[in-house]
Scaffold this motif. Structure first.
Motif, PDB file in Angstrom:
ATOM      1  N   LEU A 130       0.829  -1.207   0.000  1.00  0.00           N
ATOM      2  CA  LEU A 130       0.000   0.000   0.000  1.00  0.00           C
ATOM      3  C   LEU A 130       0.859   1.251   0.000  1.00  0.00           C
ATOM      4  O   LEU A 130       0.541   2.238  -0.656  1.00  0.00           O
ATOM      5  CB  LEU A 130      -0.930   0.000   1.219  1.00  0.00           C
ATOM      6  N   ASN A 131       1.961   1.194   0.741  1.00  0.00           N
ATOM      7  CA  ASN A 131       2.856   2.354   0.751  1.00  0.00           C
ATOM      8  C   ASN A 131       3.486   2.561  -0.615  1.00  0.00           C
ATOM      9  O   ASN A 131       3.480   3.651  -1.177  1.00  0.00           O
ATOM     10  CB  ASN A 131       3.940   2.147   1.806  1.00  0.00           C
ATOM     11  N   GLU A 132       3.990   1.468  -1.174  1.00  0.00           N
ATOM     12  CA  GLU A 132       4.699   1.559  -2.441  1.00  0.00           C
ATOM     13  C   GLU A 132       3.748   1.964  -3.570  1.00  0.00           C
ATOM     14  O   GLU A 132       4.160   2.628  -4.521  1.00  0.00           O
ATOM     15  CB  GLU A 132       5.352   0.205  -2.741  1.00  0.00           C
ATOM     16  N   ALA A 133       2.473   1.569  -3.457  1.00  0.00           N
ATOM     17  CA  ALA A 133       1.499   1.899  -4.512  1.00  0.00           C
ATOM     18  C   ALA A 133       1.441   3.399  -4.754  1.00  0.00           C
ATOM     19  O   ALA A 133       1.270   3.842  -5.887  1.00  0.00           O
ATOM     20  CB  ALA A 133       0.114   1.382  -4.133  1.00  0.00           C
ATOM     21  N   SER A 134       1.613   4.190  -3.692  1.00  0.00           N
ATOM     22  CA  SER A 134       1.533   5.636  -3.882  1.00  0.00           C
ATOM     23  C   SER A 134       2.692   6.137  -4.730  1.00  0.00           C
ATOM     24  O   SER A 134       2.525   7.048  -5.535  1.00  0.00           O
ATOM     25  CB  SER A 134       1.514   6.346  -2.528  1.00  0.00           C
ATOM     26  N   TYR A 135       3.850   5.522  -4.568  1.00  0.00           N
ATOM     27  CA  TYR A 135       4.989   5.911  -5.417  1.00  0.00           C
ATOM     28  C   TYR A 135       4.798   5.389  -6.834  1.00  0.00           C
ATOM     29  O   TYR A 135       5.051   6.095  -7.810  1.00  0.00           O
ATOM     30  CB  TYR A 135       6.302   5.355  -4.843  1.00  0.00           C
ATOM     31  N   MET A 136       4.340   4.127  -6.931  1.00  0.00           N
ATOM     32  CA  MET A 136       4.161   3.542  -8.259  1.00  0.00           C
ATOM     33  C   MET A 136       3.127   4.318  -9.065  1.00  0.00           C
ATOM     34  O   MET A 136       3.268   4.480 -10.272  1.00  0.00           O
ATOM     35  CB  MET A 136       3.726   2.076  -8.137  1.00  0.00           C
ATOM     36  N   SER A 137       2.079   4.799  -8.395  1.00  0.00           N
ATOM     37  CA  SER A 137       1.043   5.511  -9.146  1.00  0.00           C
ATOM     38  C   SER A 137       1.623   6.770  -9.773  1.00  0.00           C
ATOM     39  O   SER A 137       1.277   7.117 -10.901  1.00  0.00           O
ATOM     40  CB  SER A 137      -0.129   5.861  -8.238  1.00  0.00           C
ATOM     41  N   GLU A 138       2.514   7.438  -9.067  1.00  0.00           N
ATOM     42  CA  GLU A 138       3.127   8.641  -9.624  1.00  0.00           C
ATOM     43  C   GLU A 138       4.041   8.284 -10.793  1.00  0.00           C
ATOM     44  O   GLU A 138       4.118   9.018 -11.778  1.00  0.00           O
ATOM     45  CB  GLU A 138       3.928   9.373  -8.545  1.00  0.00           C
TER      46      GLU A 138
END
Lengths: 371, 255
Positions: free
Chosen positions: A199-207
């Motif tokens: 969930l944390n990494e998803a925010s970076y991946m989305s960008e």
């Protein structure tokens, strides 16, 4: 010893520097004068005379290089003898079964967390690019929260979620629920770790994904639409393949970064990963340093393999770009220019690739071109 | 239906916010006709072209292709906006060529041409490739099928783009300043392909600055300025004897 060393090294240098500088000035003056004359009168001269000049010397570079090498040698020699490093123990534990099993756990944590992060990140990216303001804001809120709080704090939180929500219920709020399921998701610490990291990494991946999608020229989607292709076909056959070139390099960095971030699952607390097991062993043997070295060597092994893999995937996805050769023949001179000086280091911090600079960021980022 | 003109525009208007780009465009394009649109930049030529295949939504008036309303369905008094899939279906019959080619850079010339026939019309790879080779030959690039767009000159890229649009067997071709991004010496090869296309009876709407082409090929020449059709007529007449002051002023600058 190391303090006295530079003095004899420094002394000859000013002496060397003077004649070198003098020679260089002389060398420069000559061609400059020639160029001036040529510019005025002799337009089409015979083949120009090659410049034969003494190259500019860099004495301070040499001094610093020697100092660094000496310092490093001193450190290595010292460390080799210092008992606290326990090199014998490093050898003993490096191939310990418990360690290699823990390394597997770390690897799978990385893989599962990254897969979930990429899937959720793609969804978030599409939500953020959607014309629907609600979807847009929700995606923005998610990214704001998960990127704006430390991953360590998030992991501690996910570790106690099973206390906040001991059961899952399905039904109408404030009425007797129809179905009640005990919360077994967050009592499984491995799954909790995957969720927390993902969930944390998803925010970076989305960008990263968003930057990739935005990097594709609008005319591409337009041409595809004009050819009667649907939105899905346009994304799948036209936009995403081109966005991959932008998405892959930072994603590789994220994988490498994730591999290291898995050590933070100690916050949940999950202790079956590489770092957790190393600490566990050292807590018994009272040899913390050798086991930290053992863990670091395993992390280094994995990150090195990932960097090599990243290099080849990047090559694969840059087909058809101007600077590259076509897929016929070897792409020998190709990848070099992509490894721009501004490329984020392959071992960069998790925050770096998601920054707003990403859309225009240089494509290249292989292990050879780290800044 | 079959008697309907290929394109019929009745007082078509289009706004971008408060900016009125099209202010009541009315014109008719018959089957097989070549219509050239000229005018200063910002006059709404390209916008009008993009309205015809619904890349832009028409805000007012009526625009229909072959008697079918573009982007809307009329039911009684009410207009319903078309679903994306229905709008895509309408576009199948309309080919478009862009100023900046917009070839897909990750695909070869051949793959650029076969993509839509295979994905939209579900043609087999063999059939689509055979047709693509035919089209490449038609635009004089039969040996460039395996080249990526980055390795083609601007003129070659635009010719591939024309072949790509033709691969969907359109009834109407839209050209949005197809030669404006080209080096002067490459303009001719693209215009030649377009002339051939016009001769073959294709209905074409061409936004262009190439007055020579317009004079030679167009059946009708339209001069647009500030979102309206200022003057329209046979190209020779319009070019040699413009009636309107604005047309005169424009032509004196470009001819």
């Amino acid at each position: 010893m190391s303090e006295r060393e530079p003095d004899p090294m420094l002394d000859p240098d000013p002496a060397k520097k003077l004649p070198a500088g003098g020679a260089q000035r002389a060398g420069q003056a000559q061609p400059a004068g020639k160029a001036q004359r040529a510019g005025v009168s002799e337009a089409d001269d015979s083949p120009a005379e090659a410049i034969v000049a003494i190259p500019l010397r860099h004495p301070w570079r040499n001094v610093i290089a020697v100092l660094l090498v000496l310092g490093l040698a001193v450190f290595v020699l010292d460390a080799a003898q210092r008992p606290d490093y326990g090199w014998a123990d490093v050898g003993k534990y490096i191939f310990d079964r418990r360690i290699s099993q823990a390394a597997w756990v770390t690897l799978w944590l990385t893989i599962y967390a990254m897969i979930s992060a990429i899937v959720i990140g793609l969804l978030l990216a599409i939500m953020r690019l959607s014309p629907n303001p609600v979807l847009k804001s929700i995606a923005w809120l998610y990214i704001w929260i998960f990127r704006g709080t430390p991953v360590y704090v998030q992991l501690v939180f996910w570790g106690i979620v099973s206390l906040i929500y001991p059961v899952f219920t399905l039904g109408i709020p404030f009425m007797t629920p129809w179905v009640t399921i005990p919360n077994e998701v967050f009592t499984n610490l491995f799954i909790t770790a995957v969720i927390g990291l993902g969930l944390n990494e998803a925010s970076y991946m989305s960008e990263i994904v968003r930057a990739g999608l935005l990097s594709v020229d609008e005319g591409q989607a337009e041409a595809s639409t004009a050819l009667a292709m649907s939105w899905g076909q346009t994304m799948r056959y036209v936009v995403v393949p081109q966005a991959m070139k932008i998405i892959i390099p930072p994603t590789g960095n994220e994988v490498i970064s994730m591999l290291k971030t898995t050590s933070l699952v100690a916050a949940i607390p999950l202790s079956i990963d590489l770092y957790g097991v190393s600490r566990g062993i050292s807590a018994v043997t009272f040899t913390p340093v050798p086991l930290l070295i053992v863990a670091s060597l395993w992390y280094l092994l994995f990150t090195s393999v990932l960097m090599v893999g990243q290099h080849f995937i990047e090559k694969r996805f840059s087909r058809g770009t101007g600077r590259m050769k076509t897929d016929k023949g070897p792409a020998a001179p190709g990848p070099a220019p992509t490894a721009g000086p501004g490329a984020t280091g392959a071992l960069g911090t998790p925050g770096a690739p998601g920054t707003p600079g990403a859309p225009g960021a240089p494509i290249g980022n292989d292990f050879g071109g780290k800044g | 239906m079959t008697g309907a003109p290929m394109v019929l525009a009745e007082k078509v208007s289009k706004n971008f916010g408060t900016n009125k780009v099209l202010r009541g465009i009315s014109l008719e394009v018959a089957r097989g006709e070549v219509l050239c649109i000229v005018g200063p930049s910002g006059s709404g030529k390209s916008t009008f072209l993009r309205c015809i295949n619904h890349l832009e939504r028409v805000d007012g008036g009526r625009l229909s292709v072959e008697g079918q309303l573009v982007g809307y369905r009329q039911k009684g008094e009410k207009l319903y906006e078309l679903k994306l899939s229905e709008a895509a279906h309408q576009r199948q019959d309309i080919g478009m060529v862009f100023q900046r080619f917009n070839l897909f850079p990750h695909l070869t010339a051949l793959e650029n041409i076969t993509l839509a026939p295979m994905r939209v019309k579900k043609q087999s790879k063999a059939a689509a490739t055979a047709r693509a080779m035919e089209l490449l030959e038609r635009v004089g690039l039969e040996d460039k099928g395996d080249a990526y767009p980055a390795h083609l000159s601007g003129g070659q890229q635009q010719r591939v783009a024309i072949a790509r649009a033709l691969a969907m067997d359109p009834k109407l071709m839209l050209f949005d300043e197809p030669t404006s991004a080209l080096d002067p010496e490459l303009v001719g090869e693209v215009l030649d392909v377009m002339k051939g296309l016009a001769k073959s009876g294709m209905t074409m709407i061409v936004v262009t600055h190439e007055m020579g082409f317009a004079r030679e090929v167009a059946d009708t020449l339209v001069f647009m300025d500030e979102g309206v059709v200022v003057e329209a007529g046979p190209p020779r007449q319009l070019l040699s004897n413009p009636q309107h002051e604005r047309t005169k002023a424009f032509l004196s600058k470009v001819l």
